[in-house]
Write a protein that holds these residues in place. Structure first.
Motif, mmCIF file in Angstrom:
data_model
loop_
_atom_site.group_PDB
_atom_site.id
_atom_site.type_symbol
_atom_site.label_atom_id
_atom_site.label_comp_id
_atom_site.label_asym_id
_atom_site.label_seq_id
_atom_site.Cartn_x
_atom_site.Cartn_y
_atom_site.Cartn_z
ATOM 1 N N ALA A 1 0.929 -0.967 -0.344
ATOM 2 C CA ALA A 1 0.181 0.065 0.326
ATOM 3 C C ALA A 1 0.970 1.330 -0.606
ATOM 4 C CB ALA A 1 -0.732 -0.194 1.446
ATOM 5 N N THR A 2 1.927 1.400 0.776
ATOM 6 C CA THR A 2 3.054 2.272 0.905
ATOM 7 C C THR A 2 3.816 2.575 -0.327
ATOM 8 O OG1 THR A 2 4.891 0.592 1.356
ATOM 9 C CG2 THR A 2 3.454 2.061 3.330
ATOM 10 N N GLN A 3 3.013 1.778 -1.715
ATOM 11 C CA GLN A 3 3.932 1.548 -2.912
ATOM 12 C C GLN A 3 2.639 3.080 -4.092
ATOM 13 O OE1 GLN A 3 7.499 1.640 -2.609
ATOM 14 N NE2 GLN A 3 7.461 0.945 -1.350
ATOM 15 N N ILE A 4 1.808 2.714 -3.771
ATOM 16 C CA ILE A 4 0.615 3.160 -4.973
ATOM 17 C C ILE A 4 1.334 4.355 -4.646
ATOM 18 C CG2 ILE A 4 -0.526 0.915 -3.614
ATOM 19 C CD1 ILE A 4 -2.514 3.611 -2.599
ATOM 20 N N ARG A 5 0.835 5.249 -6.573
ATOM 21 C CA ARG A 5 1.102 6.561 -6.226
ATOM 22 C C ARG A 5 -0.752 7.240 -5.737
ATOM 23 N NH1 ARG A 5 3.858 9.753 -9.971
ATOM 24 N NH2 ARG A 5 2.958 11.782 -10.461
ATOM 25 N N ILE A 6 -0.469 8.517 -5.204
ATOM 26 C CA ILE A 6 -1.352 8.809 -4.498
ATOM 27 C C ILE A 6 -0.982 10.573 -4.626
ATOM 28 C CG2 ILE A 6 -1.929 10.227 -2.169
ATOM 29 C CD1 ILE A 6 -1.035 7.652 -0.381
ATOM 30 N N ASP A 7 -2.756 11.260 -4.436
ATOM 31 C CA ASP A 7 -2.853 12.706 -5.577
ATOM 32 C C ASP A 7 -1.520 13.144 -4.333
ATOM 33 O OD1 ASP A 7 -4.320 15.054 -5.972
ATOM 34 O OD2 ASP A 7 -5.855 13.872 -6.645
ATOM 35 N N GLN A 8 -1.145 13.657 -5.297
ATOM 36 C CA GLN A 8 -0.614 15.344 -5.144
ATOM 37 C C GLN A 8 -1.017 16.327 -4.175
ATOM 38 O OE1 GLN A 8 2.793 13.729 -5.670
ATOM 39 N NE2 GLN A 8 3.256 15.727 -5.580
ATOM 40 N N SER A 9 -2.417 16.510 -4.203
ATOM 41 C CA SER A 9 -2.996 17.127 -3.325
ATOM 42 C C SER A 9 -3.123 16.340 -1.664
ATOM 43 C CB SER A 9 -4.117 17.592 -3.933
ATOM 44 O OG SER A 9 -4.794 16.827 -3.836
ATOM 45 N N LEU A 10 -3.676 15.585 -1.906
ATOM 46 C CA LEU A 10 -3.299 14.376 -0.378
ATOM 47 C C LEU A 10 -1.611 14.812 0.391
ATOM 48 C CD1 LEU A 10 -5.540 11.253 -1.200
ATOM 49 C CD2 LEU A 10 -6.175 14.523 -0.131
ATOM 50 N N ILE A 11 -0.944 14.572 -0.794
ATOM 51 C CA ILE A 11 0.939 14.721 -0.478
ATOM 52 C C ILE A 11 0.647 16.110 0.585
ATOM 53 C CG2 ILE A 11 3.280 13.891 -0.975
ATOM 54 C CD1 ILE A 11 2.098 12.372 -3.023
ATOM 55 N N VAL A 12 0.903 17.213 -0.331
ATOM 56 C CA VAL A 12 1.221 17.949 0.287
ATOM 57 C C VAL A 12 0.491 18.716 1.853
ATOM 58 C CG1 VAL A 12 0.687 20.954 0.086
ATOM 59 C CG2 VAL A 12 1.150 18.952 -1.531
ATOM 60 N N ASP A 13 -0.363 17.826 2.023
ATOM 61 C CA ASP A 13 -1.336 17.970 3.303
ATOM 62 C C ASP A 13 -1.754 17.216 4.526
ATOM 63 O OD1 ASP A 13 -2.348 20.495 2.612
ATOM 64 O OD2 ASP A 13 -4.390 19.903 1.692
ATOM 65 N N SER A 14 -0.211 16.037 3.703
ATOM 66 C CA SER A 14 -0.782 14.981 4.746
ATOM 67 C C SER A 14 0.533 15.004 6.064
ATOM 68 C CB SER A 14 -0.160 13.851 4.117
ATOM 69 O OG SER A 14 0.103 12.665 4.672
ATOM 70 N N PRO A 15 0.259 15.042 7.285
ATOM 71 C CA PRO A 15 2.020 15.269 8.245
ATOM 72 C C PRO A 15 2.092 13.855 8.008
ATOM 73 C CG PRO A 15 -0.664 14.979 9.384
ATOM 74 C CD PRO A 15 -0.567 14.704 7.813
ATOM 75 N N VAL A 16 1.337 12.650 7.741
ATOM 76 C CA VAL A 16 2.529 11.367 7.289
ATOM 77 C C VAL A 16 3.855 11.367 6.445
ATOM 78 C CG1 VAL A 16 2.955 8.591 6.488
ATOM 79 C CG2 VAL A 16 0.930 9.535 7.912
ATOM 80 N N PHE A 17 3.421 12.524 5.158
ATOM 81 C CA PHE A 17 4.850 12.236 4.086
ATOM 82 C C PHE A 17 5.840 13.021 4.205
ATOM 83 C CE2 PHE A 17 1.667 10.146 1.197
ATOM 84 C CZ PHE A 17 2.878 9.656 0.327
ATOM 85 N N ARG A 18 4.689 14.435 5.698
ATOM 86 C CA ARG A 18 6.086 15.379 6.140
ATOM 87 C C ARG A 18 6.695 14.848 6.880
ATOM 88 N NH1 ARG A 18 1.543 19.291 6.592
ATOM 89 N NH2 ARG A 18 1.200 18.422 8.151
ATOM 90 N N ARG A 19 6.702 14.296 7.819
ATOM 91 C CA ARG A 19 6.672 12.598 9.086
ATOM 92 C C ARG A 19 7.659 12.330 7.849
ATOM 93 N NH1 ARG A 19 6.391 9.153 13.360
ATOM 94 N NH2 ARG A 19 7.803 8.707 14.551
ATOM 95 N N THR A 20 7.659 11.673 7.205
ATOM 96 C CA THR A 20 8.323 10.568 6.206
ATOM 97 C C THR A 20 9.639 11.406 5.884
ATOM 98 O OG1 THR A 20 6.803 8.824 5.737
ATOM 99 C CG2 THR A 20 8.725 9.237 4.791
ATOM 100 N N ALA A 21 9.186 12.318 4.664
ATOM 101 C CA ALA A 21 10.652 13.307 4.292
ATOM 102 C C ALA A 21 11.742 14.244 5.606
ATOM 103 C CB ALA A 21 9.602 14.493 3.626
ATOM 104 N N GLU A 22 10.955 14.508 6.801
ATOM 105 C CA GLU A 22 12.040 15.204 7.994
ATOM 106 C C GLU A 22 12.465 13.781 8.075
ATOM 107 O OE1 GLU A 22 9.110 16.002 10.682
ATOM 108 O OE2 GLU A 22 8.307 17.954 9.322
ATOM 109 N N ILE A 23 12.270 13.124 8.343
ATOM 110 C CA ILE A 23 13.467 11.799 9.339
ATOM 111 C C ILE A 23 14.040 11.209 8.176
ATOM 112 C CG2 ILE A 23 12.714 9.189 9.862
ATOM 113 C CD1 ILE A 23 10.389 9.505 11.801
#
Length: 195
Positions: A102-124
């Motif tokens: 599931a973590t490998q699927i493409r997700i709509d960019q608008s959801l990524i921008v606002d996602s705390p999960v993606f922010r945290r993943t990028a930070e770490i």
């Protein structure tokens, strides 16, 4: 009428378990409805459609994965952090195959921008790589190298693709060693070699 106890969180949690059991590609609204003993229509009060379900599952699995990675890298730097990051990534991919898919699927960019999960993943991830002195655009390139290496190795391992008698863990350790050396000697963007 909404079935008592049926919530979006319960549906996503069950979808994650189902993904690990039967494969992410086999997670459907019908399969979940059967699991809960309800008609498919009962789920539409909580998820819009299959795409919404899979996106929510991807975000939930991504949060679970980065929590595991964050705990592993806490207080570490350099090669120790890289090895901990890689180990937690591999462990999650092998122990939670449906969630990992599931973590490998493409997700709509608008959801990524606002996602705390993606922010945290990028930070770490970027935080771990900054210990190697990398900055953009080299950070993005290094992330792509790590992700493709980890994903490829885990996919082959899960499929039984390593048939040689060499211990798979020893090979993994060498991969991490090689990545560490590569990151230490990264060919930085714009840097010219002078002889």
């Amino acid at each position: 009428m909404v079935r008592a106890g049926l919530t979006a969180d319960r549906i996503i949690a069950s979808a994650a378990d189902l993904a690990d059991d039967v494969g992410f590609e086999n997670v459907t609204l019908s399969a979940l409805a059967r699991h809960f003993g309800v008609k498919d229509a009962s789920l539409y009060s909580h998820v819009k459609n299959l795409r919404d379900l899979r996106t929510r599952l991807a975000l939930s699995a991504g949060a679970e994965m980065i929590d595991r990675i964050a705990a592993a890298v806490a207080g570490r730097a350099g090669k120790d952090a890289l090895a901990a990051f890689a180990g937690a990534y591999r462990e999650f991919a092998l122990e939670r195959p449906g969630r990992y898919a599931a973590t490998q699927i493409r997700i709509d960019q608008s959801l990524i921008v606002d996602s705390p999960v993606f922010r945290r993943t990028a930070e770490i991830t970027y935080g771990m790589l900054r210990a190697y002195g990398l900055e953009e655009p080299d950070l993005t390139d290094a992330v792509r190298l790590l992700r493709s290496t980890f994903h490829g190795y885990c996919a082959l391992e899960a499929a039984g693709g390593f048939g040689a008698p060499r211990d798979v863990q020893r090979s993994w350790d060498k991969v991490v060693d090689a990545l560490h050396i590569t990151l230490e000697h990264w060919p930085r963007e714009g840097k010219q070699d002078h002889d």
